[in-house]
Design a protein around this motif. Structure first.
Motif, PDB file in Angstrom:
ATOM      1  N   ASP A 114      51.879  42.197  39.373  1.00  9.73           N
ATOM      2  CA  ASP A 114      51.682  41.030  38.526  1.00  9.73           C
ATOM      3  C   ASP A 114      50.917  41.483  37.282  1.00  9.73           C
ATOM      4  O   ASP A 114      49.720  41.778  37.342  1.00  9.73           O
ATOM      5  CB  ASP A 114      50.884  39.960  39.288  1.00  9.73           C
ATOM      6  CG  ASP A 114      50.681  38.674  38.504  1.00  9.73           C
ATOM      7  OD1 ASP A 114      50.638  38.723  37.267  1.00  9.73           O
ATOM      8  OD2 ASP A 114      50.548  37.607  39.139  1.00  9.73           O
ATOM      9  N   PHE A 115      51.595  41.524  36.138  1.00  7.66           N
ATOM     10  CA  PHE A 115      50.997  42.028  34.905  1.00  7.66           C
ATOM     11  C   PHE A 115      49.768  41.217  34.496  1.00  7.66           C
ATOM     12  O   PHE A 115      48.741  41.782  34.101  1.00  7.66           O
ATOM     13  CB  PHE A 115      52.040  42.012  33.784  1.00  7.66           C
ATOM     14  CG  PHE A 115      51.548  42.520  32.460  1.00  7.66           C
ATOM     15  CD1 PHE A 115      51.357  43.880  32.262  1.00  7.66           C
ATOM     16  CD2 PHE A 115      51.270  41.649  31.426  1.00  7.66           C
ATOM     17  CE1 PHE A 115      50.906  44.367  31.039  1.00  7.66           C
ATOM     18  CE2 PHE A 115      50.813  42.120  30.205  1.00  7.66           C
ATOM     19  CZ  PHE A 115      50.636  43.484  30.011  1.00  7.66           C
ATOM     20  N   GLY A 116      49.868  39.903  34.598  1.00  3.62           N
ATOM     21  CA  GLY A 116      48.742  39.052  34.219  1.00  3.62           C
ATOM     22  C   GLY A 116      47.498  39.326  35.052  1.00  3.62           C
ATOM     23  O   GLY A 116      46.368  39.299  34.547  1.00  3.62           O
ATOM     24  N   LYS A 117      47.693  39.613  36.319  1.00  5.80           N
ATOM     25  CA  LYS A 117      46.576  39.903  37.214  1.00  5.80           C
ATOM     26  C   LYS A 117      45.884  41.209  36.822  1.00  5.80           C
ATOM     27  O   LYS A 117      44.648  41.320  36.876  1.00  5.80           O
ATOM     28  CB  LYS A 117      47.100  39.991  38.651  1.00  5.80           C
ATOM     29  CG  LYS A 117      46.047  39.893  39.738  1.00  5.80           C
ATOM     30  CD  LYS A 117      46.722  39.785  41.096  1.00  5.80           C
ATOM     31  CE  LYS A 117      45.692  39.626  42.211  1.00  5.80           C
ATOM     32  NZ  LYS A 117      46.356  39.524  43.536  1.00  5.80           N
ATOM     33  N   VAL A 118      46.668  42.197  36.413  1.00  6.91           N
ATOM     34  CA  VAL A 118      46.098  43.471  35.988  1.00  6.91           C
ATOM     35  C   VAL A 118      45.330  43.307  34.674  1.00  6.91           C
ATOM     36  O   VAL A 118      44.228  43.849  34.510  1.00  6.91           O
ATOM     37  CB  VAL A 118      47.196  44.540  35.856  1.00  6.91           C
ATOM     38  CG1 VAL A 118      46.644  45.818  35.218  1.00  6.91           C
ATOM     39  CG2 VAL A 118      47.801  44.847  37.226  1.00  6.91           C
ATOM     40  N   MET A 119      45.879  42.531  33.736  1.00 10.16           N
ATOM     41  CA  MET A 119      45.179  42.285  32.471  1.00 10.16           C
ATOM     42  C   MET A 119      43.852  41.574  32.722  1.00 10.16           C
ATOM     43  O   MET A 119      42.826  41.897  32.114  1.00 10.16           O
ATOM     44  CB  MET A 119      46.056  41.448  31.531  1.00 10.16           C
ATOM     45  CG  MET A 119      47.254  42.179  30.972  1.00 10.16           C
ATOM     46  SD  MET A 119      46.825  43.580  29.890  1.00 10.16           S
ATOM     47  CE  MET A 119      47.187  44.941  30.995  1.00 10.16           C
ATOM     48  N   ALA A 120      43.870  40.620  33.636  1.00  7.48           N
ATOM     49  CA  ALA A 120      42.631  39.918  33.987  1.00  7.48           C
ATOM     50  C   ALA A 120      41.636  40.886  34.629  1.00  7.48           C
ATOM     51  O   ALA A 120      40.419  40.785  34.417  1.00  7.48           O
ATOM     52  CB  ALA A 120      42.929  38.756  34.928  1.00  7.48           C
ATOM     53  N   GLY A 121      42.152  41.835  35.405  1.00 12.97           N
ATOM     54  CA  GLY A 121      41.296  42.835  36.036  1.00 12.97           C
ATOM     55  C   GLY A 121      40.632  43.746  35.016  1.00 12.97           C
ATOM     56  O   GLY A 121      39.447  44.078  35.141  1.00 12.97           O
ATOM     57  N   ILE A 122      41.383  44.147  34.007  1.00 14.69           N
ATOM     58  CA  ILE A 122      40.811  44.977  32.937  1.00 14.69           C
ATOM     59  C   ILE A 122      39.743  44.191  32.188  1.00 14.69           C
ATOM     60  O   ILE A 122      38.666  44.718  31.865  1.00 14.69           O
ATOM     61  CB  ILE A 122      41.924  45.480  31.994  1.00 14.69           C
ATOM     62  CG1 ILE A 122      42.824  46.469  32.743  1.00 14.69           C
ATOM     63  CG2 ILE A 122      41.329  46.120  30.740  1.00 14.69           C
ATOM     64  CD1 ILE A 122      44.065  46.880  31.960  1.00 14.69           C
ATOM     65  N   ASP A 123      40.015  42.920  31.913  1.00 12.24           N
ATOM     66  CA  ASP A 123      39.015  42.054  31.275  1.00 12.24           C
ATOM     67  C   ASP A 123      37.734  42.015  32.110  1.00 12.24           C
ATOM     68  O   ASP A 123      36.624  42.132  31.583  1.00 12.24           O
ATOM     69  CB  ASP A 123      39.555  40.631  31.113  1.00 12.24           C
ATOM     70  CG  ASP A 123      40.657  40.517  30.067  1.00 12.24           C
ATOM     71  OD1 ASP A 123      40.774  41.439  29.236  1.00 12.24           O
ATOM     72  OD2 ASP A 123      41.397  39.514  30.103  1.00 12.24           O
ATOM     73  N   ALA A 124      37.889  41.845  33.415  1.00  9.34           N
ATOM     74  CA  ALA A 124      36.731  41.751  34.313  1.00  9.34           C
ATOM     75  C   ALA A 124      35.949  43.057  34.341  1.00  9.34           C
ATOM     76  O   ALA A 124      34.710  43.059  34.369  1.00  9.34           O
ATOM     77  CB  ALA A 124      37.192  41.374  35.721  1.00  9.34           C
ATOM     78  N   ALA A 125      36.669  44.177  34.347  1.00  7.46           N
ATOM     79  CA  ALA A 125      36.001  45.482  34.373  1.00  7.46           C
ATOM     80  C   ALA A 125      35.175  45.695  33.116  1.00  7.46           C
ATOM     81  O   ALA A 125      34.018  46.143  33.181  1.00  7.46           O
ATOM     82  CB  ALA A 125      37.038  46.592  34.531  1.00  7.46           C
TER      83      ALA A 125
END
Length: 349
Positions: free
Chosen positions: A157-168
């Motif tokens: 899920d691309f959106g989930k990975v982008m959100a993960g990078i934001d969180a990191a």
């Protein structure tokens, strides 16, 4: 017995300074990559087949055993420890292991504790990783196109990975992007990915596809030489060689226009073995002295045979004594089978 209690009981033995690990070619082994699980929530086309058969849980080392194994290497001079998978953050209880290993950061024995992740679980774990002393992580991401991302990862899920990078980044973790260069798939995105990563303050490393495991794809059809990638980037960006090193195999340039670093990992077009300082352990306790060779050592047996770490140290020493000079990776039409039969997810990325 939980990890913390076990640590207290064995600390005096496991963490006593021991002779450094030096291989037959006078290379000091100070970097350990540990696959904590062969399981992943993606099925990337260059890494796994879609219908992967994973290891039975009974074959996988416990978190306590992984801690003891890592600590034995730290006692022998390993200063950089990277947790990998599969996807390390899908391992149940993984933060217990990270927290326990962080004691080596506090003692100064370990210079860096880090991990490579696909990013899918970072919204859940980023802040906790930072709290346990992790400062830097690698996120595997091969495209900025959501549809293409789904095709490459099969399940991602691309959106989930982008959100993960934001969180990191919000947690204060330094993020580096790892992208596998795939012919006819993402070669048109190389420069946009560099500009996107640098625009967010992230370095990026490109990796040549490696001939590991049968993934149902033709390796030659996937293979894009990084010499070609660098040449294309140089048409639009001013690339200057940079002495920056992370302890891994990447060689870096800095793009004058963006100020960011671009790394290249080239196991095929340029063999990086002469300075190899790394070994890998699988989640079953198998030690691979070289990613591109089948020779391995069983550390699970000595680990479970005795409360003492001496048999484990002896097994490690014997294994390092036969670390090869380099790998035998090759991709061509005449050699249709992968150079190494095990999948990348078994050994760790």
């Amino acid at each position: 017995m939980n990890i913390q209690n076990r640590n207290t009981d064995l600390r005096s033995e496991s963490e006593t300074a021991r002779p450094l690990l030096i291989d037959p070619f006078a290379r000091r082994i100070d970097y350990l990559r540990v696959s904590v699980t062969d399981r992943c929530d993606f099925r990337c086309v260059y890494c796994m087949s879609e219908d992967m058969a994973f290891l039975p849980k009974a074959n996988v080392l416990s978190l306590e055993e992984l801690d003891r194994l890592c600590s034995a290497f730290v006692a022998r001079g390993v200063t950089k420890l990277r947790l990998t998978g599969g996807e390390p953050l899908v391992r149940r209880g993984i933060m217990t292991l990270v927290e326990s290993l962080s004691r080596h950061l506090k003692s100064g024995a370990l210079r860096e504790l880090t991990l490579t992740t696909n990013g899918s679980q970072l919204t859940k774990y980023a802040a906790e990783l930072k709290a346990h002393g992790v400062e830097r992580i690698n996120v595997s991401l091969d495209t900025l196109d959501a549809d293409k991302f789904r095709a490459i990862t099969r399940w991602g899920d691309f959106g989930k990975v982008m959100a993960g990078i934001d969180a990191a980044q919000a947690a204060g973790l330094h993020v580096k992007i790892n992208a596998v260069a795939l012919k006819g798939v993402n070669e048109d995105e190389i420069r946009p990915m560099v500009e996107w990563a640098h625009g967010r303050g992230m370095d990026i490393t490109f990796i040549e596809v490696m001939p590991l495991g049968d993934v149902g794809e033709q390796r030659l059809d996937q293979y894009l030489p990084l010499s070609m990638v660098r040449a294309r980037l140089a048409e639009r960006l001013t690339l200057e060689d940079d002495a920056y090193r992370t302890g891994g195999p990447a060689r870096y340039v800095r793009a004058r226009e963006t100020g960011g670093l671009i790394g290249f990992i080239t196991p095929l077009t340029h063999n990086f073995c002469e300075s190899c300082n790394r070994v890998r352990i699988t989640c079953t306790g198998t030690l691979y002295m070289c990613l591109g060779q089948e020779d391995a050592a069983d550390l699970r047996a000595p680990l479970r045979a005795s409360e003492s770490d001496e048999p484990l140290y002896e097994a490690i020493e014997r294994a390092i004594a036969r670390k090869p000079k380099g790998h035998d990776f090759v991709i061509d039409r005449r050699k249709q089978r992968p150079a190494v039969q095990r999948h990348m997810s078994v050994t760790g990325g």
